[in-house]
Design an enzyme around this catalytic site. Sequence first.
Site, PDB file in Angstrom:
ATOM      1  N   GLY A 250      57.037  60.040  -3.534  1.00 11.05           N
ATOM      2  CA  GLY A 250      56.516  60.367  -2.551  1.00 11.05           C
ATOM      3  C   GLY A 250      55.200  60.337  -2.313  1.00 11.05           C
ATOM      4  N   PRO A 296      59.150  55.917  -6.188  1.00 15.47           N
ATOM      5  CA  PRO A 296      59.208  55.454  -4.748  1.00 15.47           C
ATOM      6  C   PRO A 296      59.716  55.010  -4.261  1.00 15.47           C
ATOM      7  CG  PRO A 296      57.640  54.173  -6.591  1.00 15.47           C
ATOM      8  CD  PRO A 296      58.928  54.625  -7.222  1.00 15.47           C
ATOM      9  N   ARG A 335      61.367  58.643  13.867  1.00 17.10           N
ATOM     10  CA  ARG A 335      60.556  59.363  13.209  1.00 17.10           C
ATOM     11  C   ARG A 335      59.443  60.262  14.267  1.00 17.10           C
ATOM     12  NH1 ARG A 335      56.971  58.160  10.007  1.00 17.10           N
ATOM     13  NH2 ARG A 335      57.227  59.508   8.376  1.00 17.10           N
ATOM     14  N   CYS A 366      67.749  57.368  26.903  1.00 21.10           N
ATOM     15  CA  CYS A 366      67.603  58.071  27.802  1.00 21.10           C
ATOM     16  C   CYS A 366      67.445  59.213  27.839  1.00 21.10           C
ATOM     17  CB  CYS A 366      68.957  57.804  28.368  1.00 21.10           C
ATOM     18  SG  CYS A 366      69.410  56.495  28.925  1.00 21.10           S
ATOM     19  N   GLU A 367      66.091  59.666  27.143  1.00 18.53           N
ATOM     20  CA  GLU A 367      65.924  61.079  26.832  1.00 18.53           C
ATOM     21  C   GLU A 367      64.348  61.191  26.720  1.00 18.53           C
ATOM     22  OE1 GLU A 367      66.317  63.021  23.007  1.00 18.53           O
ATOM     23  OE2 GLU A 367      68.305  61.655  22.990  1.00 18.53           O
ATOM     24  N   TYR A 395      62.215  53.981   6.289  1.00 20.81           N
ATOM     25  CA  TYR A 395      62.810  55.085   6.999  1.00 20.81           C
ATOM     26  C   TYR A 395      63.094  54.538   8.467  1.00 20.81           C
ATOM     27  CZ  TYR A 395      62.243  57.113   2.287  1.00 20.81           C
ATOM     28  OH  TYR A 395      61.848  57.602   1.082  1.00 20.81           O
TER      29      TYR A 395
HETATM   30  N1  LLP Z   1      63.225  59.973  -4.597  1.00 18.16           N
HETATM   31  C1  LLP Z   1      63.927  61.206  -4.763  1.00 18.16           C
HETATM   32  C2  LLP Z   1      64.658  62.378  -5.092  1.00 18.16           C
HETATM   33  C3  LLP Z   1      63.977  61.355  -3.076  1.00 18.16           C
HETATM   34  O1  LLP Z   1      64.490  62.484  -2.185  1.00 18.16           O
HETATM   35  C4  LLP Z   1      62.762  60.820  -1.846  1.00 18.16           C
HETATM   36  C5  LLP Z   1      62.331  60.403  -0.622  1.00 18.16           C
HETATM   37  C6  LLP Z   1      62.232  60.149  -2.876  1.00 18.16           C
HETATM   38  C7  LLP Z   1      62.041  59.661  -4.175  1.00 18.16           C
HETATM   39  C8  LLP Z   1      61.536  58.523  -2.221  1.00 18.16           C
HETATM   40  O2  LLP Z   1      60.222  58.992  -1.580  1.00 18.16           O
HETATM   41  P1  LLP Z   1      58.846  58.250  -1.000  1.00 18.16           P
HETATM   42  O3  LLP Z   1      58.306  57.359  -1.887  1.00 18.16           O
HETATM   43  O4  LLP Z   1      59.672  57.269  -0.154  1.00 18.16           O
HETATM   44  O5  LLP Z   1      58.645  59.434  -0.427  1.00 18.16           O
HETATM   45  N2  LLP Z   1      62.851  60.057   6.290  1.00 18.16           N
HETATM   46  C9  LLP Z   1      62.090  60.461   6.030  1.00 18.16           C
HETATM   47  C10 LLP Z   1      61.756  60.609   4.701  1.00 18.16           C
HETATM   48  C11 LLP Z   1      62.692  61.471   3.727  1.00 18.16           C
HETATM   49  C12 LLP Z   1      62.208  61.144   1.961  1.00 18.16           C
HETATM   50  C13 LLP Z   1      63.360  61.204   1.377  1.00 18.16           C
HETATM   51  N3  LLP Z   1      63.506  61.708  -0.012  1.00 18.16           N
HETATM   52  C14 LLP Z   1      60.848  59.697   6.788  1.00 18.16           C
HETATM   53  O6  LLP Z   1      61.105  59.387   7.753  1.00 18.16           O
HETATM   54  O7  LLP Z   1      59.519  60.148   6.377  1.00 18.16           O
END
Ligand code: LLP
Length: 442
Positions: A250, A296, A335, A366-367, A395
Amino acid sequence: MFNTRDTLKINAKGHLEIGGADCVDLAAEFGTPLYVFDEAYIRQMMRIYRDTIAEEYDGNGLVLYASKAFSCTAVYAIARQENIGVDVVSGGELYTAMRAGFPAEKITMHGNNKLPHEIAEALDCGVGMIVVDAYSEVDLIEAEAEKRGIVQNVLIRINPGVEAHTHAYVQTATPDSKFGFSVASGAAEAITKYALSKPHLRLRGYHCHIGSQIFEKQSFVLAVEKNLAFMAEMKKNLGFEADSLNMGGGFGIWYAEGDAKIGVAGYADYLRALLSTVREGCKKYGLRLPFVYLEPGRSIVGEAGITLYTVGAIREIPGIRKYVAVDGGMFDNPRYALYQSRYTAILANRAAEEPSELVSIAGKCCESGDLIGVDFNLPKAATGDILAVFSTGAYNYSMASNYNRNLIPPAVLVNGGKAEYIVMPQTYEDLVRNDAVPERLK
Ligand code: LLP
């Protein structure tokens, strides 16, 4: 203007360069749209987490790259070489990791609704850990493990009730969440008892992930504190002492003005803060130090990636807005459409020029909501310019689609100035590969 790091610069020709490769040359050689990844940055980020655990926590932990951020065979191969683990969330990610020769014992499987076949596949591969997020999963793992005569390591995903400041769609530990068992309601304790009653499950501890694109260190620290308090409670109430703690992922990255530029070393500070919270909490509650996991995703690949586009149609609506359209859009980067995400962009072929106007970057779908974003500060763009959008490594490809039957762009990995495909270009044939035409329509 863009995040400063060694490998991203403007060269003598006034072109943007990534990992020693000129982006104008990349666009000419591979075409656009093109995802470009800087291998050095990915490795640096994997190493900083890995080495911080080694140095600050006696190596009693494992970094799991959250591969949902960017999943393709090559990225698992890099993680394998860097000696870290990965987190997978589907049979497809697991399959890709295994194709890369990834050691199964370093794979953790996630998901709030793992399908029966995905659990069976995980056990067949011998994944090191499954993070349980439902009673039905406990039953499924128990049955499948018994069938195979094995005992499966599991963690339970808990919801510690920590609100993090990020987009609502990527918050996960609020009271209304589809993820995790609530500590406050007693649900986390109840599932702990249930999992402990299963002979083919070995409950190792807990997992929590409070959300994504979060900058406040305090939110992460609070989640870990709550996790340890809960572990102490389980020791007292059930005599169960967890030996593992997964702190989730996160950490936020820089996308645009206003976002912190944490820098590689800054992420080590986040991790250090979490590790010292674990040490202090264990001392306070009389717990033994758990094996820790960190997951991460975005911070490993996000700033490592850029997307190159070619500018096409330009539409100025006097007094309202100027749209600069590119040859990509929501099919390679959804995104903005999903989260109103902000990005920073420059003209890669005129990278040294001062910005002179505010424009919106439109895709070709097309949007109306198909934008890469609004209010980009650019020099006056012309058809044929190469536009580079920063921080698109996480992502973007992983959420790309064939909407409007556009082709998902290929990805190249740059190392020492040389670029090679890690995702090949799609073809129109790929688009119809899975189509089927019933006899009566022929
Ligand atoms: N662990 C778990 C259980 C998760 O659900 C996630 C992300 C991570 C780790 C990794 O988190 P990160 O370090 O990447 O923040 N599609 C969205 C983000 C969705 C994140 C889902 N889970 C976007 O484009 O912002």
